[in-house]
Design an enzyme around this catalytic site. Structure first.
Site, PDB file in Angstrom:
ATOM      1  N   SER A  92     -40.709 -69.376  37.213  1.00 31.09           N
ATOM      2  CA  SER A  92     -40.081 -69.539  36.002  1.00 31.09           C
ATOM      3  C   SER A  92     -40.501 -70.836  35.113  1.00 31.09           C
ATOM      4  O   SER A  92     -41.672 -71.171  35.315  1.00 31.09           O
ATOM      5  CB  SER A  92     -38.592 -69.006  35.915  1.00 31.09           C
TER       6      SER A  92
ATOM      7  N   ASP B 137     -39.952 -58.368  32.272  1.00 27.53           N
ATOM      8  CA  ASP B 137     -39.439 -59.692  32.291  1.00 27.53           C
ATOM      9  C   ASP B 137     -38.810 -60.124  30.971  1.00 27.53           C
ATOM     10  O   ASP B 137     -39.012 -60.218  30.017  1.00 27.53           O
ATOM     11  CB  ASP B 137     -40.544 -60.688  32.424  1.00 27.53           C
TER      12      ASP B 137
ATOM     13  N   HIS C 269     -37.536 -60.579  36.036  1.00 22.44           N
ATOM     14  CA  HIS C 269     -38.090 -61.580  36.080  1.00 22.44           C
ATOM     15  C   HIS C 269     -38.029 -62.383  37.378  1.00 22.44           C
ATOM     16  O   HIS C 269     -38.933 -62.905  37.472  1.00 22.44           O
ATOM     17  CB  HIS C 269     -36.884 -62.561  35.334  1.00 22.44           C
TER      18      HIS C 269
END
Length: 315
Positions: free
Chosen positions: A181, A227, A259
Site C-alpha cells: 500500500s 482493490d 487490497h
C-alpha cells in the site's frame, strides 16, 4: 443535513490523520531520520555469471513451497534505531557469503505484522531481509521510502559490525525494497532514486508528484483486481505504465483480489506470491537466470488466480 455533516466530518478527520504524517513520532523522525537515511551505495553493474547463485536448480514445486531450502533465524531491531521504527531481521543460518538484502515496509496505519510473511519466505531462499515498523503509522509514501533506505543502510552497518548476527552477510551493492500500500508507494519512490537492484511494490498507493518515469530499477508490481483502497486504475496500472519501457518490469494482478491480496499470511495466493516475488528477487538481486522460466515462461498465464500480466520479457 445530518448525513451531509457526518460525511464532511469523516472526510476532514481522514485528512487530519493524513496530515499528521509529517509529525508522527518514532526514532529519528518521520522523514527517515539522519544516521541511517543517507544515500545507498550504487547497485552492482554485473548482469550475468556474477557468482551469486544460491540453492539448487529450481523447479515450480520448489519455488511454490511454503519455505525455501535455507534454515533461517531472526533478530529484533529496537524501535530506538535511527531512521525507521525498528523491525525484524531474517537471515539464513547456513550461508557465510554475502547475500542480497531486502527491506519491506507496511501500509498506512499498519505495523510490520501486515507484511511479516515475506520475511521468512525470502530469507529461506537466500536473502537478508528486514521487515520494518515505520516511525509513525500515518507516514506517507515518501517518508516510507526514506525509511526503507534507512533500513537497508542499517543492514549494511550490521553486516560491517563484527559481533552482529548478520556480520559479513550483506552485499551492499545488491539491495531491494518491497512494501504494501503506502509502503508499496514508498518502494516505488525508493526505486526512482536508482540505487537498488530490484523492487516489488505490493498493491501500491501513492499520490502527488513522483519520479516513476525515471525508474531504471527492475520492478514487479503486484496488484489486486478489486482493490477498493488503491484502485488498480488509479494506482498500480498507471504506475506500471510510467516506468520506462526499457526498464525490466512486470505487472501481476490477482483475480478478484482485495487490497491485501499480496501480503501472504494464510491467504490463498501464497504459492503465487512466492513464485513471483522470490523469482524476481533471485533474478535481479542474485542475477540468477535460472529463475527466468517462472517469470517469462507459460506458467504465469495458466493460473486462475491471476487476472492479468504485463511484462517486458525476456529478462
Amino acid at each position: 443535513m445530518k448525513n451531509s455533516a457526518l460525511k464532511l466530518f469523516s472526510s476532514c478527520a481522514v485528512s487530519a490523520l493524513i496530515s499528521l504524517s509529517a509529525y508522527a513520532g518514532g526514532g529519528g523522525g518521520s522523514d527517515g531520520g539522519s544516521d541511517n537515511s543517507g544515500q545507498l551505495p550504487p547497485p552492482s553493474t554485473c548482469s550475468f555469471n556474477c557468482g551469486h547463485e544460491i540453492g539448487p536448480n529450481p523447479t515450480l514445486s520448489f519455488i511454490r513451497a511454503s519455505s525455501g531450502p535455507q534454515p533461517i533465524a531472526s533478530t529484533n531491531v529496537s524501535s530506538s534505531v535511527n531512521g525507521f521504527g525498528g523491525g525484524t531481521i531474517y537471515y539464513p543460518t547456513n550461508i557465510s557469503s554475502e547475500m542480497g538484502a531486502i527491506s519491506i515496509a507496511p501500509g498506512f496505519t499498519n505495523t510490520q505484522s501486515a507484511i511479516a510473511w515475506w520475511g521468512p519466505i525470502l530469507a529461506s531462499h537466500g536473502f537478508v531481509v528486514i521487515t520494518i515498523d515505520t516511525n509513525g503509522r500515518f507516514d506517507q509514501p515518501e517518508s516510507r521510502s526514506r525509511q526503507l533506505d534507512a533500513a537497508l543502510n542499517h543492514l549494511i552497518s550490521e553486516s560491517n559490525r563484527s559481533n552482529s548476527p548478520i556480520s559479513g552477510l550483506v552485499d551492499e551493492n545488491r539491495l531491494g525494497t518491497m512494501g504494501f500500500s503506502m509502503g508499496g508507494g514508498g518502494s516505488l519512490r525508493s526505486a526512482s532514486r536508482n540505487r537498488l537492484s530490484a523492487a516489488v511494490p505490493l498493491a501500491p498507493w501513492s499520490t502527488g508528484s513522483d519520479n516513476f518515469t525515471q525508474i531504471g530499477v527492475p520492478t514487479m508490481i503486484m496488484a489486486c483486481e478489486n482493490d477498493g483502497t488503491a484502485s488498480v486504475n488509479t494506482h498500480a496500472s498507471p504506475f506500471y505504465n510510467e516506468i520506462p519501457g526499457n526498464t525490466d518490469k512486470f505487472y501481476l494482478e490477482f483475480n478478484n483480489g482485495q487490497h491485501n491480496c499480496a501480503n501472504g499470511n494464510n491467504f490463498n495466493n501464497n504459492a503465487e506470491l512466492s513464485t513471483y516475488g522470490v523469482s524476481w528477487m533471485k533474478r535481479f538481486l542474485d542475477k540468477d537466470r535460472r529463475y527466468n522460466q517462472f517469470l517469462c515462461g507459460p506458467n504465469h498465464t495458466a493460473s486462475s488466480l491471476i487476472s492479468e500480466t504485463r511484462d517486458t520479457c525476456n529478462f
